[in-house]
Write a protein that holds these residues in place. Structure first.
Motif, PDB file in Angstrom:
ATOM      1  N   SER A 189       5.773   5.084   1.568  1.00 42.98           N
ATOM      2  CA  SER A 189       5.572   6.495   1.262  1.00 42.98           C
ATOM      3  C   SER A 189       6.412   6.799   0.031  1.00 42.98           C
ATOM      4  CB  SER A 189       6.036   7.379   2.422  1.00 42.98           C
ATOM      5  OG  SER A 189       7.450   7.385   2.523  1.00 42.98           O
ATOM      6  N   PHE A 190       5.880   7.615  -0.852  1.00 46.38           N
ATOM      7  CA  PHE A 190       6.626   8.117  -2.003  1.00 46.38           C
ATOM      8  C   PHE A 190       6.255   9.586  -2.166  1.00 46.38           C
ATOM      9  CE2 PHE A 190       6.428   3.573  -3.233  1.00 46.38           C
ATOM     10  CZ  PHE A 190       7.779   3.340  -3.407  1.00 46.38           C
ATOM     11  N   PRO A 191       7.175  10.401  -2.641  1.00 45.11           N
ATOM     12  CA  PRO A 191       6.839  11.812  -2.855  1.00 45.11           C
ATOM     13  C   PRO A 191       5.765  11.950  -3.936  1.00 45.11           C
ATOM     14  CG  PRO A 191       9.222  11.447  -3.020  1.00 45.11           C
ATOM     15  CD  PRO A 191       8.563  10.100  -2.967  1.00 45.11           C
TER      16      PRO A 191
ATOM     17  N   PRO B 184      -6.992   5.757   5.706  1.00 46.14           N
ATOM     18  CA  PRO B 184      -6.918   7.220   5.563  1.00 46.14           C
ATOM     19  C   PRO B 184      -6.882   7.734   4.124  1.00 46.14           C
ATOM     20  CG  PRO B 184      -5.496   6.522   7.339  1.00 46.14           C
ATOM     21  CD  PRO B 184      -5.983   5.262   6.650  1.00 46.14           C
ATOM     22  N   ASP B 185      -6.472   6.896   3.174  1.00 51.16           N
ATOM     23  CA  ASP B 185      -6.443   7.305   1.773  1.00 51.16           C
ATOM     24  C   ASP B 185      -7.663   6.840   0.992  1.00 51.16           C
ATOM     25  OD1 ASP B 185      -4.027   8.845   1.396  1.00 51.16           O
ATOM     26  OD2 ASP B 185      -2.956   7.008   1.907  1.00 51.16           O
ATOM     27  N   GLY B 186      -8.646   6.283   1.686  1.00 45.49           N
ATOM     28  CA  GLY B 186      -9.848   5.828   1.007  1.00 45.49           C
ATOM     29  C   GLY B 186      -9.753   4.418   0.451  1.00 45.49           C
TER      30      GLY B 186
ATOM     31  N   ILE C  52       0.854  -1.184   0.000  1.00 46.06           N
ATOM     32  CA  ILE C  52       0.000   0.000   0.000  1.00 46.06           C
ATOM     33  C   ILE C  52       0.893   1.238   0.000  1.00 46.06           C
ATOM     34  CG2 ILE C  52      -1.695   1.334   1.324  1.00 46.06           C
ATOM     35  CD1 ILE C  52      -2.611  -1.387   2.527  1.00 46.06           C
ATOM     36  N   ILE C  53       0.609   2.194  -0.878  1.00 45.14           N
ATOM     37  CA  ILE C  53       1.325   3.467  -0.898  1.00 45.14           C
ATOM     38  C   ILE C  53       0.421   4.506  -0.246  1.00 45.14           C
ATOM     39  CG2 ILE C  53       2.339   5.282  -2.321  1.00 45.14           C
ATOM     40  CD1 ILE C  53       2.898   3.080  -4.429  1.00 45.14           C
ATOM     41  N   ALA C  54       0.923   5.143   0.790  1.00 43.64           N
ATOM     42  CA  ALA C  54       0.150   6.124   1.552  1.00 43.64           C
ATOM     43  C   ALA C  54       0.479   7.541   1.087  1.00 43.64           C
ATOM     44  CB  ALA C  54       0.479   5.996   3.032  1.00 43.64           C
ATOM     45  N   SER C  55      -0.522   8.410   1.108  1.00 45.83           N
ATOM     46  CA  SER C  55      -0.274   9.819   0.773  1.00 45.83           C
ATOM     47  C   SER C  55       0.337  10.548   1.965  1.00 45.83           C
ATOM     48  CB  SER C  55      -1.563  10.508   0.341  1.00 45.83           C
ATOM     49  OG  SER C  55      -2.483  10.562   1.416  1.00 45.83           O
ATOM     50  N   ASP C  56       0.021  10.104   3.181  1.00 43.38           N
ATOM     51  CA  ASP C  56       0.557  10.683   4.417  1.00 43.38           C
ATOM     52  C   ASP C  56       1.040   9.513   5.267  1.00 43.38           C
ATOM     53  OD1 ASP C  56       0.832  11.603   7.104  1.00 43.38           O
ATOM     54  OD2 ASP C  56      -0.578  13.238   6.720  1.00 43.38           O
ATOM     55  N   TYR C  57       2.329   9.244   5.191  1.00 42.16           N
ATOM     56  CA  TYR C  57       2.904   8.055   5.828  1.00 42.16           C
ATOM     57  C   TYR C  57       2.619   8.009   7.324  1.00 42.16           C
ATOM     58  CZ  TYR C  57       6.377   4.626   7.325  1.00 42.16           C
ATOM     59  OH  TYR C  57       6.989   3.547   7.881  1.00 42.16           O
ATOM     60  N   ALA C  58       2.828   9.103   8.031  1.00 43.68           N
ATOM     61  CA  ALA C  58       2.620   9.113   9.487  1.00 43.68           C
ATOM     62  C   ALA C  58       1.170   8.815   9.835  1.00 43.68           C
ATOM     63  CB  ALA C  58       3.053  10.457  10.074  1.00 43.68           C
ATOM     64  N   ARG C  59       0.247   9.401   9.092  1.00 46.33           N
ATOM     65  CA  ARG C  59      -1.179   9.175   9.341  1.00 46.33           C
ATOM     66  C   ARG C  59      -1.550   7.714   9.091  1.00 46.33           C
ATOM     67  NH1 ARG C  59      -5.482  12.006   5.443  1.00 46.33           N
ATOM     68  NH2 ARG C  59      -4.451  10.542   4.072  1.00 46.33           N
ATOM     69  N   SER C  60      -1.071   7.146   7.986  1.00 45.80           N
ATOM     70  CA  SER C  60      -1.387   5.756   7.670  1.00 45.80           C
ATOM     71  C   SER C  60      -0.695   4.791   8.626  1.00 45.80           C
ATOM     72  CB  SER C  60      -1.012   5.438   6.222  1.00 45.80           C
ATOM     73  OG  SER C  60      -1.898   6.115   5.347  1.00 45.80           O
ATOM     74  N   LYS C  61       0.530   5.107   9.027  1.00 46.88           N
ATOM     75  CA  LYS C  61       1.220   4.270  10.008  1.00 46.88           C
ATOM     76  C   LYS C  61       0.423   4.237  11.316  1.00 46.88           C
ATOM     77  CE  LYS C  61       5.508   3.894  12.657  1.00 46.88           C
ATOM     78  NZ  LYS C  61       6.833   4.480  12.915  1.00 46.88           N
ATOM     79  N   ALA C  62      -0.057   5.392  11.760  1.00 48.22           N
ATOM     80  CA  ALA C  62      -0.861   5.460  12.989  1.00 48.22           C
ATOM     81  C   ALA C  62      -2.151   4.654  12.829  1.00 48.22           C
ATOM     82  CB  ALA C  62      -1.165   6.913  13.342  1.00 48.22           C
ATOM     83  N   PHE C  63      -2.759   4.688  11.663  1.00 50.06           N
ATOM     84  CA  PHE C  63      -4.001   3.949  11.416  1.00 50.06           C
ATOM     85  C   PHE C  63      -3.758   2.438  11.471  1.00 50.06           C
ATOM     86  CE2 PHE C  63      -6.913   1.816   8.454  1.00 50.06           C
ATOM     87  CZ  PHE C  63      -8.133   2.170   8.989  1.00 50.06           C
TER      88      PHE C  63
END
Length: 126
Positions: free
Chosen positions: A57-59, A116-118, A10-21
């Motif tokens: 996470s990727f930019p 968090p990314d839907g 899974i690639i997250a748009s906000d790594y910290a938010r997705s890690k917490a989730f």
């Protein structure tokens, strides 16, 4: 030859938010975490039964259609022993779940929610 799933990436748009989730809300244990400077990317390996979720996470990752009825991978289903308890846990963490439905073929109860990314996720009662 092919006998089980090793991982889902899974690639997250906000790594910290997705890690917490995934670690805090879903409670998945961390296997390993690494920063890859050459890619400006974090990689988090999470244990899910005998398989893993790789969270990246990727930019500026491009958006992807994630609705369950879109062409491609439909959703990731997580097995739970007690669907009501799992839904109550998610709700207590501010995660909205769809109404519980019953699989007409298996008689098992299930529901959908999103990361968090839907990304569509399913809870399927064993």
């Amino acid at each position: 030859m092919f006998d089980h799933i090793h991982h889902v990436a899974i690639i997250a748009s906000d790594y910290a938010r997705s890690k917490a989730f995934y670690t805090g809300v879903l409670g998945l244990p961390v296997i390993a975490e690494a920063y890859r400077a050459e890619r400006d990317s974090w990689k988090l390996d999470l244990k899910l039964g005998d398989a893993q979720i790789e969270l990246f996470s990727f930019p500026d990752p491009p958006a992807r259609v994630s609705r369950p009825e879109a062409c491609g991978l439909r959703h990731l289903a997580l097995s739970v022993a007690d669907l009501d308890a799992a839904v109550a846990h998610l709700t207590a963490h501010g995660v909205a779940c769809e109404a519980v439905r019953v699989d007409e073929y298996t008689g098992r109860r299930f529901t959908f929610f999103a990361d968090p990314d839907g990304l569509p996720l399913e809870l399927y009662e064993r």
